[in-house]
Motif scaffolding. Sequence first.
Motif, PDB file in Angstrom:
ATOM      1  N   GLU A  63       0.861  -1.436  -0.157  1.00 43.20           N
ATOM      2  CA  GLU A  63       0.091  -0.033   0.048  1.00 43.20           C
ATOM      3  C   GLU A  63       0.415   1.254   0.301  1.00 43.20           C
ATOM      4  O   GLU A  63       0.961   2.088  -0.841  1.00 43.20           O
ATOM      5  N   ASP A  64       2.085   1.353   0.603  1.00 49.25           N
ATOM      6  CA  ASP A  64       2.942   2.606   1.004  1.00 49.25           C
ATOM      7  C   ASP A  64       3.430   2.324  -0.629  1.00 49.25           C
ATOM      8  O   ASP A  64       3.592   3.595  -0.555  1.00 49.25           O
ATOM      9  N   ILE A  65       3.785   1.530  -1.586  1.00 51.36           N
ATOM     10  CA  ILE A  65       4.360   1.327  -2.326  1.00 51.36           C
ATOM     11  C   ILE A  65       3.830   2.292  -2.858  1.00 51.36           C
ATOM     12  O   ILE A  65       3.834   3.300  -4.151  1.00 51.36           O
ATOM     13  N   CYS A  66       2.808   1.606  -3.237  1.00 51.27           N
ATOM     14  CA  CYS A  66       1.353   2.526  -3.931  1.00 51.27           C
ATOM     15  C   CYS A  66       1.203   3.750  -3.794  1.00 51.27           C
ATOM     16  O   CYS A  66       1.183   4.610  -4.934  1.00 51.27           O
ATOM     17  N   THR A  67       1.502   4.269  -2.907  1.00 48.71           N
ATOM     18  CA  THR A  67       0.872   5.865  -2.652  1.00 48.71           C
ATOM     19  C   THR A  67       2.195   5.975  -2.710  1.00 48.71           C
ATOM     20  O   THR A  67       1.291   7.485  -3.201  1.00 48.71           O
ATOM     21  N   ASP A  68       3.570   6.047  -2.600  1.00 41.73           N
ATOM     22  CA  ASP A  68       3.623   6.637  -2.981  1.00 41.73           C
ATOM     23  C   ASP A  68       4.376   7.129  -4.559  1.00 41.73           C
ATOM     24  O   ASP A  68       4.775   8.339  -5.069  1.00 41.73           O
ATOM     25  N   LEU A  69       4.395   6.028  -5.242  1.00 43.50           N
ATOM     26  CA  LEU A  69       4.390   6.284  -6.776  1.00 43.50           C
ATOM     27  C   LEU A  69       3.332   7.419  -7.253  1.00 43.50           C
ATOM     28  O   LEU A  69       3.536   8.205  -8.167  1.00 43.50           O
ATOM     29  N   ALA A  70       1.796   6.911  -6.363  1.00 42.80           N
ATOM     30  CA  ALA A  70       1.171   7.835  -6.613  1.00 42.80           C
ATOM     31  C   ALA A  70       1.498   9.014  -7.164  1.00 42.80           C
ATOM     32  O   ALA A  70       1.478  10.030  -7.617  1.00 42.80           O
ATOM     33  N   ALA A  71       2.247   9.611  -5.233  1.00 46.01           N
ATOM     34  CA  ALA A  71       2.889  10.738  -5.492  1.00 46.01           C
ATOM     35  C   ALA A  71       3.651  11.235  -6.831  1.00 46.01           C
ATOM     36  O   ALA A  71       3.711  12.092  -6.703  1.00 46.01           O
ATOM     37  N   GLU A  72       4.747  10.187  -6.475  1.00 48.19           N
ATOM     38  CA  GLU A  72       5.184  10.791  -7.907  1.00 48.19           C
ATOM     39  C   GLU A  72       5.147  10.934  -8.613  1.00 48.19           C
ATOM     40  O   GLU A  72       5.529  12.199  -9.563  1.00 48.19           O
ATOM     41  N   LEU A  73       4.022  10.266  -9.190  1.00 50.32           N
ATOM     42  CA  LEU A  73       3.711  10.914 -10.654  1.00 50.32           C
ATOM     43  C   LEU A  73       2.461  11.984 -10.376  1.00 50.32           C
ATOM     44  O   LEU A  73       2.992  12.839 -11.444  1.00 50.32           O
ATOM     45  N   ASN A  74       1.829  12.259  -9.718  1.00 48.85           N
ATOM     46  CA  ASN A  74       1.117  13.068  -9.486  1.00 48.85           C
ATOM     47  C   ASN A  74       2.061  14.612  -9.540  1.00 48.85           C
ATOM     48  O   ASN A  74       1.908  16.351  -9.658  1.00 48.85           O
ATOM     49  N   THR A  75       3.526  14.332  -8.453  1.00 48.40           N
ATOM     50  CA  THR A  75       4.619  15.653  -8.441  1.00 48.40           C
ATOM     51  C   THR A  75       4.852  16.193  -9.669  1.00 48.40           C
ATOM     52  O   THR A  75       4.613  17.940 -10.637  1.00 48.40           O
ATOM     53  N   LYS A  76       5.106  14.812 -10.941  1.00 49.61           N
ATOM     54  CA  LYS A  76       5.638  15.462 -12.182  1.00 49.61           C
ATOM     55  C   LYS A  76       4.032  15.640 -13.005  1.00 49.61           C
ATOM     56  O   LYS A  76       4.535  16.703 -13.626  1.00 49.61           O
ATOM     57  N   LEU A  77       3.264  15.251 -12.555  1.00 52.18           N
ATOM     58  CA  LEU A  77       2.389  16.142 -13.345  1.00 52.18           C
ATOM     59  C   LEU A  77       1.564  17.589 -12.451  1.00 52.18           C
ATOM     60  O   LEU A  77       1.411  18.323 -13.788  1.00 52.18           O
ATOM     61  N   GLN A  78       2.353  18.188 -11.973  1.00 47.68           N
ATOM     62  CA  GLN A  78       1.933  19.351 -11.281  1.00 47.68           C
ATOM     63  C   GLN A  78       2.860  20.460 -12.360  1.00 47.68           C
ATOM     64  O   GLN A  78       3.046  21.499 -12.651  1.00 47.68           O
ATOM     65  N   GLY A  79       3.880  19.964 -12.672  1.00 54.35           N
ATOM     66  CA  GLY A  79       4.562  20.497 -13.835  1.00 54.35           C
ATOM     67  C   GLY A  79       4.750  20.770 -15.123  1.00 54.35           C
ATOM     68  O   GLY A  79       5.099  21.278 -16.200  1.00 54.35           O
ATOM     69  N   ILE A  80       3.195  19.673 -15.384  1.00 52.73           N
ATOM     70  CA  ILE A  80       2.560  20.191 -17.100  1.00 52.73           C
ATOM     71  C   ILE A  80       1.924  20.903 -16.581  1.00 52.73           C
ATOM     72  O   ILE A  80       1.033  21.441 -16.133  1.00 52.73           O
ATOM     73  N   ALA A  81       1.308  21.742 -17.998  1.00 47.99           N
ATOM     74  CA  ALA A  81       0.384  22.863 -18.011  1.00 47.99           C
ATOM     75  C   ALA A  81      -1.000  22.124 -17.957  1.00 47.99           C
ATOM     76  O   ALA A  81      -1.311  21.403 -18.303  1.00 47.99           O
ATOM     77  N   GLU A  82      -2.616  23.057 -17.447  1.00 47.78           N
ATOM     78  CA  GLU A  82      -3.277  21.991 -16.437  1.00 47.78           C
ATOM     79  C   GLU A  82      -3.960  21.768 -18.049  1.00 47.78           C
ATOM     80  O   GLU A  82      -5.175  20.659 -17.791  1.00 47.78           O
ATOM     81  N   ASP A  83      -3.739  23.146 -19.235  1.00 43.26           N
ATOM     82  CA  ASP A  83      -5.362  21.957 -20.194  1.00 43.26           C
ATOM     83  C   ASP A  83      -4.374  21.354 -21.125  1.00 43.26           C
ATOM     84  O   ASP A  83      -4.980  21.108 -22.893  1.00 43.26           O
ATOM     85  N   ASP A  84      -2.457  20.715 -21.182  1.00 45.25           N
ATOM     86  CA  ASP A  84      -2.198  20.012 -21.627  1.00 45.25           C
ATOM     87  C   ASP A  84      -2.234  18.464 -21.309  1.00 45.25           C
ATOM     88  O   ASP A  84      -1.113  17.457 -21.344  1.00 45.25           O
ATOM     89  N   ILE A  85      -3.867  17.358 -22.009  1.00 49.66           N
ATOM     90  CA  ILE A  85      -4.043  16.646 -20.781  1.00 49.66           C
ATOM     91  C   ILE A  85      -2.924  15.853 -22.237  1.00 49.66           C
ATOM     92  O   ILE A  85      -2.373  14.581 -21.101  1.00 49.66           O
ATOM     93  N   SER A  86      -2.842  15.913 -23.370  1.00 51.57           N
ATOM     94  CA  SER A  86      -1.519  14.579 -23.978  1.00 51.57           C
ATOM     95  C   SER A  86      -0.409  14.880 -23.063  1.00 51.57           C
ATOM     96  O   SER A  86      -0.276  13.605 -23.374  1.00 51.57           O
ATOM     97  N   ALA A  87      -0.306  15.969 -22.876  1.00 48.53           N
ATOM     98  CA  ALA A  87       1.552  16.070 -21.993  1.00 48.53           C
ATOM     99  C   ALA A  87       0.859  14.921 -20.715  1.00 48.53           C
ATOM    100  O   ALA A  87       2.287  14.358 -20.015  1.00 48.53           O
ATOM    101  N   GLN A  88       0.129  15.029 -19.750  1.00 49.62           N
ATOM    102  CA  GLN A  88      -0.234  14.599 -18.467  1.00 49.62           C
ATOM    103  C   GLN A  88      -0.215  13.431 -18.931  1.00 49.62           C
ATOM    104  O   GLN A  88       0.658  11.854 -18.531  1.00 49.62           O
ATOM    105  N   VAL A  89      -0.451  12.280 -19.880  1.00 51.08           N
ATOM    106  CA  VAL A  89      -0.845  10.496 -19.888  1.00 51.08           C
ATOM    107  C   VAL A  89       0.296  10.628 -20.893  1.00 51.08           C
ATOM    108  O   VAL A  89       1.254   9.184 -19.976  1.00 51.08           O
TER     109      VAL A  89
END
Lengths: 248, 248
Positions: free
Chosen positions: B66-92
């Motif tokens: 569970e921890d690993i899942c949560t950490d992975l999600a956090a890591e991805l969310n952090t990366k996601l914050q560097g992407i423009a809100e409307d550039d969904i393609s880049a988010q994928v």
Amino acid sequence: MTEATRRERLRAETERDIRRQARALLVEHGRDAVTLRAIARELGITAPALYRYYDSREDLLRKLAEDICTDLAAELNTKLQGIAEDDISAQVFVVCRGFRRWALAHPQEFTLVFASTEDALGRCGPNEDHSQVGDQFGRVFLEVAGRLIVGHPLPDEIGQNVPEGLHADLKAFQRILLATVNARGVEVDEQVLTLGAVYHITQSWVRIYGHVALEVFGRFPFAVTNPEPLFDSMLAEIMGGMGLSQQP
Amino acid sequence: MTEATRRERLRAETERDIRRQARALLVEHGRDAVTLRAIARELGITAPALYRYYDSREDLLRKLAEDICTDLAAELNTKLQGIAEDDISAQVFVVCRGFRRWALAHPQEFTLVFASTEDALGRCGPNEDHSQVGDQFGRVFLEVAGRLIVGHPLPDEIGQNVPEGLHADLKAFQRILLATVNARGVEVDEQVLTLGAVYHITQSWVRIYGHVALEVFGRFPFAVTNPEPLFDSMLAEIMGGMGLSQQP
DNA sequence: GCAGGTCAGTGAACGGTGTTTACGAAGTTG
DNA sequence: CAACTTCGTAAACACCGTTCACTGACCTGC
């Protein structure tokens, strides 16, 4: 007469018994339950005796994985014999569905062979040179895939978009595939088994393996109560993408 | 002030230490090396003390997953914050590539979370009712996928061929997905997030997971010297199939 | 046919493991 | 301060992989 000496016969027999017991433990109680002492106990011998046959527990597990690969290949080949020689489409269905059903029926074996890191187990099969297909199962799968392509060349538009960086790897794989198919007496060259076709085979394996592994590990994003239609529709999609008619 | 009592603070601290050590052992020496005694030794306590925190070794491994899942999600969310809100393609792209890179960098963690049979570990996350996404990582992945569909509805021809037997499951999944996306403030209904779109998301997950797992386990049918182009081209293919422009 | 070599199997031992049990020593609470 | 809860310990049990010196049966060459 039996050319082998008495000792050799006994040895071969014990070795067979060891693997059979190890297999049973793996299937019924998982990888961790495959214990040298448990195997020995079941066979009425002591654990150190097993070191006359295997270097270590890990070595035994490696050999076990090879056995599993071989048995799976044999099972699929048997099913294949019930299919008309020229109905390649049906052959593909039989192999893919057979692989899925086997994985679901033997999740522990599937995990050992198809979901273990290389350093923990190493690849199946003795040939590490990568000039041949690594394992028995891979051979069956790729033979059918190759025959499928040969009997039904892909539309030209497919595989024009294989990325540049993959050309070298795909060319090597193409050679392996040509050798594998030719070894079964079917003549084929790279005019038919194009790089695009090779790429398509790889992508198909990704999808088939992905579905099966997700199902075995229960990792679909939602509770699929009946995953079989999902698998079949994926299969139909793969076949359809190659311009082939699907069939139930 | 700290609301917690001294004992509660100490307990939380050692629990963190336990997981950190367990994580380190898992990453560096694999699942089998995650030993109660090894963890205790590293922490300067004795093994039975760990039973004040976990019911058994298996329970600890479950919590670890569970921890690993949560950490992975956090890591991805952090990366996601560097992407423009409307550039969904880049988010994928960021989420998918991030998932692959994480899996390759942490094969042992990937194996524990994404390639363990349910009976050996159980699913991540506490909610077994399947009315929500099971784990943190799944939530991140599906949020992005949902937003992608919402921002760019699929062409009508896609997903007309979803098999009949899947309608019930897909409808349930559709509800989950709608709830997940709506929870982030995006309004969407089943007119946009069609059953075909839900089906397409599932198929995409099969391919992404399949590629990553095959790469981690070295189970591609040939030696891929540089798998990154293969992954990227698959990603581009998935996006292209949804009528989206790809980007490096 | 028998001496000498090979080799499957044994029993004891070592260090490791998960887990249970009874107990002590702190922290918390009335 | 007394009563209670909670964390950690030491000892013990039953396993585990692996090594080692050893027996006894088999095989081979003279």
